[in-house]
Design a protein around this motif. Structure first.
Motif, short mmCIF file in Angstrom:
data_model
loop_
_atom_site.label_atom_id
_atom_site.label_comp_id
_atom_site.label_asym_id
_atom_site.label_seq_id
_atom_site.Cartn_x
_atom_site.Cartn_y
_atom_site.Cartn_z
N ARG B 235 0.82 -1.23 0.00
CA ARG B 235 0.00 0.00 0.00
C ARG B 235 0.85 1.27 0.00
NH1 ARG B 235 -4.18 -0.71 4.79
NH2 ARG B 235 -4.74 -2.90 4.53
N LEU B 236 2.18 1.15 0.03
CA LEU B 236 3.02 2.35 0.03
C LEU B 236 2.75 3.15 -1.24
CD1 LEU B 236 6.54 1.09 1.22
CD2 LEU B 236 4.74 2.21 2.57
N GLY B 291 -1.33 1.29 7.13
CA GLY B 291 -1.17 0.29 8.19
C GLY B 291 -1.98 0.63 9.41
N GLU B 292 -1.67 -0.07 10.51
CA GLU B 292 -2.40 0.10 11.77
C GLU B 292 -1.42 0.13 12.92
OE1 GLU B 292 -4.12 -2.00 8.64
OE2 GLU B 292 -2.96 -3.10 10.14
N SER B 298 7.71 -1.96 17.74
CA SER B 298 8.47 -1.99 16.50
C SER B 298 7.51 -2.02 15.31
CB SER B 298 9.39 -3.20 16.47
OG SER B 298 8.61 -4.38 16.58
N ILE B 299 8.08 -2.00 14.11
CA ILE B 299 7.27 -2.01 12.89
C ILE B 299 7.32 -3.41 12.27
CG2 ILE B 299 6.86 -0.94 10.64
CD1 ILE B 299 8.46 1.47 11.56
N LEU B 300 6.14 -4.01 12.04
CA LEU B 300 6.04 -5.24 11.25
C LEU B 300 5.74 -4.85 9.82
CD1 LEU B 300 3.83 -7.66 13.40
CD2 LEU B 300 6.32 -7.70 13.06
N TRP B 301 6.59 -5.27 8.89
CA TRP B 301 6.36 -4.98 7.46
C TRP B 301 5.68 -6.20 6.84
CZ3 TRP B 301 7.66 -0.02 6.53
CH2 TRP B 301 8.62 0.57 7.34
N GLN B 306 0.11 -10.71 3.42
CA GLN B 306 0.11 -10.54 4.88
C GLN B 306 1.25 -11.32 5.53
OE1 GLN B 306 -2.26 -8.38 6.28
NE2 GLN B 306 -2.72 -8.04 4.11
N GLN B 307 2.26 -11.67 4.72
CA GLN B 307 3.43 -12.33 5.29
C GLN B 307 4.43 -11.27 5.73
OE1 GLN B 307 3.70 -15.81 5.57
NE2 GLN B 307 1.53 -15.44 5.09
#
Lengths: 322, 322
Positions: B235-236, B291-292, B298-301, B306-307
């Motif tokens: 979505r970037l 994102g949410e 931390s950031i989950l990419w 959705q992996q």
């Protein structure tokens, strides 16, 4: 062609495209600090100084003393407006991040910040040659700021403290010679004139801090006020340490042209003399009446016999001799 | 040991000896701008940025574009707080006084100053390596500033505009390659998000401008708010010019780690989504929900499936690699 620093500022940044009027800005470029209206009763003053290694302070100077001095010279601009310090921001460019240096430098800043109840509220750091940019913010009751533009013919001209001590110290430092402690202190830890500035609200007609030397800074008052001055060289306040360390024939030139004193130079009507005496006396701040405002646009230097003296001194400028 | 820039600031300048509380200072170090109380209804915001040749902009860059960019990136800090610009000060260090350079640089400043009704009110100049230190001042109704610290679990994460364009331009400039105009514009003349910031008052729970890259700047929101984030890499928002110019396998890394975008990254509760859509739509400002906010730190990419993706990108820092 090398340009005088002040001419540079005026020519490119004193334009109406940049310095246009807006609501909330009472005074922009052209004094020791800008004045912003905050609420009805108070005004906010802001002033920025840029200090560059090798230009404004010697390379490899003690970071604790440097931190103190960097904030003190900025607070001096608030003193020259009669303002109370509120807070400051710091822009710091460093060649590398040396923890010992940073620790000592931040301690030096904190010494002065706590002494003036003037905390750090923000800033930025960058890698680069050592340079310090500090902006101080102060407050003053609306309309009471001491401006450069208020001197009128007949006013007396005063300076606080003594002149030339810091310039003498810098001269010895740069020559690699030993420096008497009193002079070194004057350079690295100039007295804060905040309390003197506040005491002069409603008394002084104009004020400036002596950062570039009396010649240059009194000149700014004259320019802004559209007047001239007579200065009696035999009344210049010189410290015993200065007189001991500097050859007699160099004293006047150094006291008049040397920067970094951070004393206040101010003007006031003669009928305020007693109240000024009381106000500064209560604070134990030394001061001298060194001359008078006259019509014209330049400074007449007079000796003890009231004869005019030609000085070879020139105002200090970062850009003039490059 | 080389120190991270932000760690450096925290360790030496985030001390209680320097950043102590005083009346009138609502928020000191730690956000895009400090907040001062001015009167009852309004607060003053101040923010300083230091730009160094060779660190923050390429050597020998066009002075007109540099002037515009120097002020725009500072105004971006006000946008990130939801503030209206009031005025700015300038500290300028120059190796020599070149009239052509000064003329063009001051014109660039004036373009942006006039477009934002934000005049120059003071400053200082010095001889030294080219460096620009600008402090902007803005106002906001009391209590409405968009802070970094307001994000809560369940909030959506948004960015305005597109990411990576400026970083791509800088990459080509530094490699001596030709740069598509769209990307060059993104670098030298980032869009001002002032109107978007004002429109987000009362809607966004937290905001920051993307100056050091999404990775670093979203990280600041997470640190200040004590939360974590999930970001969907598919979505970037990437511009067509960016996708044309940058190899596919480098796009995500550059968009996430490259600085200089000066877009807003903000969070808001899901029930504000419609009002955000309306407010930014009225201004014709593009934005994406990327994102949410989740619990954690931390950031989950995540990829389109959705992996979780491991990025090799690191936050940009002036001090990390020296």
């Amino acid at each position: 062609v090398a340009l005088d620093e002040f001419e540079l500022i005026r020519r490119y940044f004193g334009t109406s495209e940049l310095g246009f009027p807006v609501d909330g800005v009472v005074k922009g470029i052209g004094d020791d600090a800008a004045i912003l209206a905050i609420g009805v009763d108070e005004q906010l003053l802001i002033s920025m100084d840029l200090l560059q290694e090798g230009v404004h302070f010697p390379a490899a100077c003690d970071p604790l003393l440097l931190g103190r001095r960097a904030l003190l010279v900025n607070i001096s601009d608030l003193a020259a407006m009669g303002a109370s310090p509120l807070c400051f921001t710091l822009g710091l460019s460093l060649p590398h991040a040396d923890p010992d240096w940073l620790q000592a430098f931040s301690e030096g800043l904190a010494d002065v910040a706590m002494a003036h109840a003037c905390p750090l509220v923000g800033g930025d750091t960058s890698r680069g040659p050592l340079a310090i940019s500090i902006q101080v913010h102060g407050t003053i009751p609306s309309g009471e700021a001491l401006m450069r533009s208020g001197a009128t013919v007949g006013d007396d001209i005063y300076v606080t403290g003594t002149l030339g001590d810091a310039a003498a110290a810098l001269k010895f430092i740069l020559a690699g010679e030993s420096v008497p402690d009193v002079l070194l202190n004057a350079y690295y830890e100039p007295e804060s004139r905040i309390r003197a500035g506040i005491a002069l609200r409603g008394l002084a007609s104009a004020a400036i801090d002596v950062s570039d030397g009396l010649l240059a800074d009194l000149g700014h008052i004259l320019d802004a006020s559209g007047v001239g001055a007579r200065v009696h060289l035999d009344r210049l306040p010189l410290s015993p340490a200065f007189c001991d360390a500097v050859a007699v024939h160099q004293q006047v030139e150094l006291a008049v042209s040397g920067g970094d004193d951070y004393e206040l130079c101010f003007t006031a009507p003669p009928d305020c003399a007693d109240r000024i005496h009381d106000a500064l006396g209560r604070l134990d701040v030394g001061f001298c009446r060194i001359g008078e405002i006259v019509s014209g646009n330049s400074i007449l230097w007079l000796d003890a016999q009231q004869q005019q003296v030609r000085l070879t001194a020139r105002a200090y400028s970062h850009f003039r001799n490059d």
